[in-house]
Design a protein around this motif. Structure first.
Motif, PDB file in Angstrom:
ATOM      1  N   VAL A 179       0.852  -1.178   0.000  1.00 27.56           N
ATOM      2  CA  VAL A 179       0.000   0.000   0.000  1.00 27.56           C
ATOM      3  C   VAL A 179       0.895   1.236   0.000  1.00 27.56           C
ATOM      4  O   VAL A 179       1.732   1.401   0.885  1.00 27.56           O
ATOM      5  CB  VAL A 179      -0.930   0.030   1.226  1.00 27.56           C
ATOM      6  N   VAL A 180       0.741   2.083  -1.014  1.00 28.30           N
ATOM      7  CA  VAL A 180       1.499   3.328  -1.081  1.00 28.30           C
ATOM      8  C   VAL A 180       0.557   4.470  -0.712  1.00 28.30           C
ATOM      9  O   VAL A 180      -0.476   4.667  -1.362  1.00 28.30           O
ATOM     10  CB  VAL A 180       2.091   3.559  -2.483  1.00 28.30           C
ATOM     11  N   GLU A 181       0.902   5.195   0.343  1.00 27.44           N
ATOM     12  CA  GLU A 181       0.109   6.330   0.785  1.00 27.44           C
ATOM     13  C   GLU A 181       0.778   7.619   0.308  1.00 27.44           C
ATOM     14  O   GLU A 181       2.006   7.734   0.335  1.00 27.44           O
ATOM     15  CB  GLU A 181      -0.014   6.326   2.304  1.00 27.44           C
ATOM     16  N   PHE A 182      -0.018   8.579  -0.111  1.00 23.74           N
ATOM     17  CA  PHE A 182       0.504   9.823  -0.668  1.00 23.74           C
ATOM     18  C   PHE A 182       0.151  10.988   0.248  1.00 23.74           C
ATOM     19  O   PHE A 182      -1.002  11.157   0.652  1.00 23.74           O
ATOM     20  CB  PHE A 182      -0.062  10.052  -2.068  1.00 23.74           C
ATOM     21  N   ASP A 183       1.164  11.782   0.567  1.00 30.62           N
ATOM     22  CA  ASP A 183       0.998  12.906   1.475  1.00 30.62           C
ATOM     23  C   ASP A 183       1.546  14.167   0.812  1.00 30.62           C
ATOM     24  O   ASP A 183       2.466  14.100   0.003  1.00 30.62           O
ATOM     25  CB  ASP A 183       1.744  12.626   2.788  1.00 30.62           C
TER      26      ASP A 183
ATOM     27  N   PRO B 171       1.091  29.943   0.839  1.00 36.66           N
ATOM     28  CA  PRO B 171      -0.349  29.999   0.579  1.00 36.66           C
ATOM     29  C   PRO B 171      -0.727  29.500  -0.814  1.00 36.66           C
ATOM     30  O   PRO B 171      -1.086  30.276  -1.692  1.00 36.66           O
ATOM     31  CB  PRO B 171      -0.661  31.492   0.754  1.00 36.66           C
ATOM     32  N   TRP B 172      -0.613  28.199  -1.036  1.00 38.57           N
ATOM     33  CA  TRP B 172      -1.075  27.600  -2.282  1.00 38.57           C
ATOM     34  C   TRP B 172      -1.609  26.212  -1.990  1.00 38.57           C
ATOM     35  O   TRP B 172      -1.323  25.629  -0.937  1.00 38.57           O
ATOM     36  CB  TRP B 172       0.024  27.538  -3.335  1.00 38.57           C
ATOM     37  N   HIS B 173      -2.409  25.692  -2.896  1.00 37.00           N
ATOM     38  CA  HIS B 173      -3.010  24.372  -2.717  1.00 37.00           C
ATOM     39  C   HIS B 173      -2.129  23.314  -3.374  1.00 37.00           C
ATOM     40  O   HIS B 173      -1.661  23.495  -4.496  1.00 37.00           O
ATOM     41  CB  HIS B 173      -4.413  24.340  -3.330  1.00 37.00           C
ATOM     42  N   PHE B 174      -1.951  22.206  -2.676  1.00 35.15           N
ATOM     43  CA  PHE B 174      -1.085  21.134  -3.154  1.00 35.15           C
ATOM     44  C   PHE B 174      -1.589  19.833  -2.540  1.00 35.15           C
ATOM     45  O   PHE B 174      -1.630  19.698  -1.321  1.00 35.15           O
ATOM     46  CB  PHE B 174       0.361  21.427  -2.738  1.00 35.15           C
ATOM     47  N   LYS B 175      -2.010  18.873  -3.380  1.00 33.21           N
ATOM     48  CA  LYS B 175      -2.545  17.624  -2.856  1.00 33.21           C
ATOM     49  C   LYS B 175      -2.477  16.519  -3.910  1.00 33.21           C
ATOM     50  O   LYS B 175      -2.452  16.789  -5.117  1.00 33.21           O
ATOM     51  CB  LYS B 175      -4.000  17.806  -2.408  1.00 33.21           C
ATOM     52  N   PRO B 176      -2.446  15.250  -3.468  1.00 35.16           N
ATOM     53  CA  PRO B 176      -2.498  14.142  -4.422  1.00 35.16           C
ATOM     54  C   PRO B 176      -3.933  13.933  -4.885  1.00 35.16           C
ATOM     55  O   PRO B 176      -4.888  14.221  -4.160  1.00 35.16           O
ATOM     56  CB  PRO B 176      -1.999  12.952  -3.598  1.00 35.16           C
TER      57      PRO B 176
ATOM     58  N   LEU C 274       4.748   8.097   0.714  1.00 35.55           N
ATOM     59  CA  LEU C 274       5.505   9.042  -0.105  1.00 35.55           C
ATOM     60  C   LEU C 274       4.985  10.436   0.219  1.00 35.55           C
ATOM     61  O   LEU C 274       3.812  10.735   0.000  1.00 35.55           O
ATOM     62  CB  LEU C 274       5.318   8.743  -1.588  1.00 35.55           C
ATOM     63  N   SER C 275       5.855  11.265   0.767  1.00 25.64           N
ATOM     64  CA  SER C 275       5.444  12.600   1.195  1.00 25.64           C
ATOM     65  C   SER C 275       6.237  13.658   0.438  1.00 25.64           C
ATOM     66  O   SER C 275       7.442  13.515   0.239  1.00 25.64           O
ATOM     67  CB  SER C 275       5.673  12.760   2.703  1.00 25.64           C
ATOM     68  N   TYR C 276       5.541  14.711   0.000  1.00 26.39           N
ATOM     69  CA  TYR C 276       6.186  15.825  -0.674  1.00 26.39           C
ATOM     70  C   TYR C 276       5.945  17.110   0.096  1.00 26.39           C
ATOM     71  O   TYR C 276       4.838  17.354   0.583  1.00 26.39           O
ATOM     72  CB  TYR C 276       5.632  16.012  -2.099  1.00 26.39           C
ATOM     73  N   THR C 277       6.988  17.905   0.197  1.00 19.96           N
ATOM     74  CA  THR C 277       6.857  19.252   0.751  1.00 19.96           C
ATOM     75  C   THR C 277       7.125  20.235  -0.380  1.00 19.96           C
ATOM     76  O   THR C 277       8.184  20.216  -0.996  1.00 19.96           O
ATOM     77  CB  THR C 277       7.847  19.482   1.903  1.00 19.96           C
ATOM     78  N   PHE C 278       6.136  21.071  -0.678  1.00 20.87           N
ATOM     79  CA  PHE C 278       6.199  22.025  -1.783  1.00 20.87           C
ATOM     80  C   PHE C 278       6.554  23.390  -1.216  1.00 20.87           C
ATOM     81  O   PHE C 278       5.847  23.914  -0.353  1.00 20.87           O
ATOM     82  CB  PHE C 278       4.832  22.062  -2.473  1.00 20.87           C
ATOM     83  N   PHE C 279       7.679  23.968  -1.649  1.00 19.36           N
ATOM     84  CA  PHE C 279       8.134  25.233  -1.085  1.00 19.36           C
ATOM     85  C   PHE C 279       8.525  26.204  -2.187  1.00 19.36           C
ATOM     86  O   PHE C 279       8.857  25.813  -3.304  1.00 19.36           O
ATOM     87  CB  PHE C 279       9.319  25.016  -0.139  1.00 19.36           C
ATOM     88  N   GLU C 280       8.499  27.464  -1.882  1.00 20.14           N
ATOM     89  CA  GLU C 280       8.824  28.495  -2.857  1.00 20.14           C
ATOM     90  C   GLU C 280      10.328  28.596  -3.039  1.00 20.14           C
ATOM     91  O   GLU C 280      11.089  28.653  -2.071  1.00 20.14           O
ATOM     92  CB  GLU C 280       8.250  29.843  -2.421  1.00 20.14           C
ATOM     93  N   VAL C 281      10.756  28.601  -4.288  1.00 22.94           N
ATOM     94  CA  VAL C 281      12.176  28.730  -4.599  1.00 22.94           C
ATOM     95  C   VAL C 281      12.613  30.159  -4.270  1.00 22.94           C
ATOM     96  O   VAL C 281      11.951  31.128  -4.621  1.00 22.94           O
ATOM     97  CB  VAL C 281      12.440  28.437  -6.089  1.00 22.94           C
ATOM     98  N   GLY C 282      13.724  30.270  -3.563  1.00 24.36           N
ATOM     99  CA  GLY C 282      14.198  31.569  -3.115  1.00 24.36           C
ATOM    100  C   GLY C 282      14.016  31.728  -1.623  1.00 24.36           C
ATOM    101  O   GLY C 282      14.766  32.435  -0.959  1.00 24.36           O
ATOM    102  N   ALA C 283      13.000  31.027  -1.086  1.00 24.73           N
ATOM    103  CA  ALA C 283      12.824  31.001   0.363  1.00 24.73           C
ATOM    104  C   ALA C 283      13.723  29.907   0.928  1.00 24.73           C
ATOM    105  O   ALA C 283      14.270  29.081   0.193  1.00 24.73           O
ATOM    106  CB  ALA C 283      11.360  30.735   0.710  1.00 24.73           C
ATOM    107  N   LYS C 284      13.870  29.862   2.217  1.00 24.50           N
ATOM    108  CA  LYS C 284      14.704  28.853   2.845  1.00 24.50           C
ATOM    109  C   LYS C 284      14.056  27.487   2.683  1.00 24.50           C
ATOM    110  O   LYS C 284      12.905  27.295   3.083  1.00 24.50           O
ATOM    111  CB  LYS C 284      14.892  29.168   4.337  1.00 24.50           C
TER     112      LYS C 284
END
Length: 201
Positions: free
Chosen positions: A72-76, A82-87, A171-181
């Protein structure tokens, strides 16, 4: 005259050789495709067929798939901003060695253009060595206009050599703005541990 005749013969031979090489190179394309279709080694072709919107072309059978096991592969999805991001789906059941695809949805809800990238992490941590991504939005940075929506695939294969004790992978993804830390990679210790036995979706 003898030299001219010899030169003419040589030119004729070279022309025949060149024509033969051109014909051989031209014939190699369908031959290569046929070999790849038969052996399943052309990974790019497999990915293109799996990603939605390809006209419903079926995927050739893969003899490396371990159908005796199910993981079972779970997606996170986590976002730093402030943006929407989801599987598109929260989980799926796959066989080791099987090519699978999940879609992730993105939307920039800010009033400015955003450049962003995703960082993946896995739980249990050792599963990362066996989680082979053939296509992933995390490979690149993306620019989203204000209000713009996007949908990108993750095509992956779980190596059949993964421990038989692993029946669930997150499997987890963190979506971040390029240029920020950049955010730190999430720790798998606080996520999912190895689960023994049958696990539901």
């Amino acid at each position: 005259m003898g030299i001219r005749n010899d030169n003419a013969k040589m030119v004729g031979k070279l022309a025949i050789v060149a024509a033969g090489m051109f014909g051989f190179g031209y014939a190699m394309i369908p031959i290569y495709r046929a070999i790849c279709e038969a052996t399943g080694v052309n990974i790019l072709t497999l990915v293109e067929r799996q990603v939605p919107g390809n006209g419903g072309i079926g995927r050739p059978s893969n003899t490396q798939v371990d159908e005796s096991r199910t993981i079972v592969v779970e997606f996170d999805a986590n976002s730093r901003g402030p943006w929407h991001f989801k599987p598109a789906q929260r989980s799926m059941k796959v066989h080791p060695g099987e090519l699978s695809t999940v879609m992730y949805e993105f939307q920039n809800v800010q009033d400015r253009t955003m450049s962003a990238q995703a960082i993946p992490s896995y739980a249990p941590r050792q599963a990362g060595a066996y989680f082979n991504k053939l296509e992933c939005f995390c490979f690149n940075q993306y620019e989203l206009e204000p209000g713009q929506k996007k949908e990108w695939p993750v095509a992956f294969i779980i190596d059949p050599r993964i421990s038989k004790d692993v029946t669930t992978i997150t499997l987890s993804y963190t979506f971040f703005e390029v240029g920020a830390k950049p955010p730190p990679t999430p720790s798998s210790a606080s996520a999912v541990t190895i689960v023994k036995g049958e696990v539901g979706a």
